[in-house]
Design a protein around this motif. Structure first.
Motif, PDB file in Angstrom:
ATOM      1  N   UNK A 117       8.009  -4.647   7.407  1.00 38.25           N
ATOM      2  CA  UNK A 117       7.679  -4.882   5.991  1.00 38.25           C
ATOM      3  C   UNK A 117       6.397  -4.139   5.604  1.00 38.25           C
ATOM      4  N   UNK A 118       5.405  -4.138   6.474  1.00 33.84           N
ATOM      5  CA  UNK A 118       4.163  -3.406   6.191  1.00 33.84           C
ATOM      6  C   UNK A 118       4.463  -1.909   6.097  1.00 33.84           C
ATOM      7  N   UNK A 119       5.308  -1.391   6.969  1.00 33.87           N
ATOM      8  CA  UNK A 119       5.709   0.025   6.875  1.00 33.87           C
ATOM      9  C   UNK A 119       6.390   0.291   5.540  1.00 33.87           C
ATOM     10  N   UNK A 120       7.250  -0.645   5.110  1.00 35.67           N
ATOM     11  CA  UNK A 120       7.985  -0.484   3.858  1.00 35.67           C
ATOM     12  C   UNK A 120       7.038  -0.351   2.675  1.00 35.67           C
ATOM     13  N   UNK A 121       6.058  -1.248   2.564  1.00 38.37           N
ATOM     14  CA  UNK A 121       5.173  -1.176   1.391  1.00 38.37           C
ATOM     15  C   UNK A 121       4.282   0.055   1.431  1.00 38.37           C
ATOM     16  N   UNK A 122       4.126   0.638   2.616  1.00 35.49           N
ATOM     17  CA  UNK A 122       3.358   1.875   2.749  1.00 35.49           C
ATOM     18  C   UNK A 122       4.247   3.113   2.666  1.00 35.49           C
TER      19      UNK A 122
END
Length: 145
Positions: A117-122
Motif C-alpha cells: 500500500x505504501x508503494x502504491x501511494x508513492x
C-alpha cells in the motif's frame, strides 16, 4: 463439505509475480488472482489519473504482527476512496484525520500488504517484474489512458 482453495493475500500474489520466470507466467498469475484488492492496488499504482491525497514517502506507523493481523487488505481496500484526490469522501476529511485513517489501516493489515500500500501511494511498483505495461496486458480495461 467442499474444500475450496484459500484465496491468496495481495502480497502473496505479488510475490508469485516477482518469482515468475516469464512475462506469460506473470500475466497468468495476475489474471488467475483478479480479486478486487489486487486490482485496486494495480490501478492505484499505475493509473496516472489517480492521485493520492496523502504525503509521499513512508508514514510513521508500527507494522502489525505478521502472524496475527486483525484485518486484511481484502477488507481494508474499500477505504482507498478516502485517500484519492478529488473524491468527495477524501475531500471532506480533515488532512490529519485522513492521514490517521491511513496509518490505522497500515497498522491493521499484514506488514507485507502495508508495504504494498505504501508503494502504491508513492506510485512505485511493489515488486520487481510488475510494470504498467504488464498490468495493461493482463487487464486491458483497468488503467485509463
Amino acid at each position: 463439505m467442499a474444500n475450496y482453495p484459500k484465496k491468496l493475500e495481495v502480497f502473496e500474489i505479488l510475490e508469485k509475480v516477482k518469482n515468475a520466470k516469464t512475462k506469460k507466467e506473470r500475466i497468468e498469475i495476475l489474471q488467475s488472482n483478479d480479486i478486487m484488492p489486487l486490482l485496486d492496488v494495480l490501478k492505484g499504482t499505475f493509473d496516472d489519473t489517480i492521485q493520492w491525497n496523502l504525503p509521499g514517502g513512508t508514514p510513521p506507523y508500527t507494522p502489525n504482527n505478521p502472524d496475527t493481523p486483525p484485518s486484511t487488505l481484502k477488507r481494508q481496500h474499500m477505504q482507498f476512496k478516502y485517500f484519492v484526490k478529488g473524491l468527495r469522501e477524501s475531500n471532506r476529511l480533515n488532512p490529519i484525520r485522513r492521514e490517521r485513517m491511513f496509518i490505522d489501516m497500515l497498522e491493521a493489515i499484514h506488514p507485507k500488504d502495508a508495504e504494498v500500500v505504501v508503494s502504491m501511494i508513492n506510485k512505485k511498483s511493489p515488486v520487481k517484474g510488475l510494470t504498467k505495461a504488464l498490468v495493461k496486458e493482463a487487464f486491458p480495461e483497468l488503467i485509463a489512458e
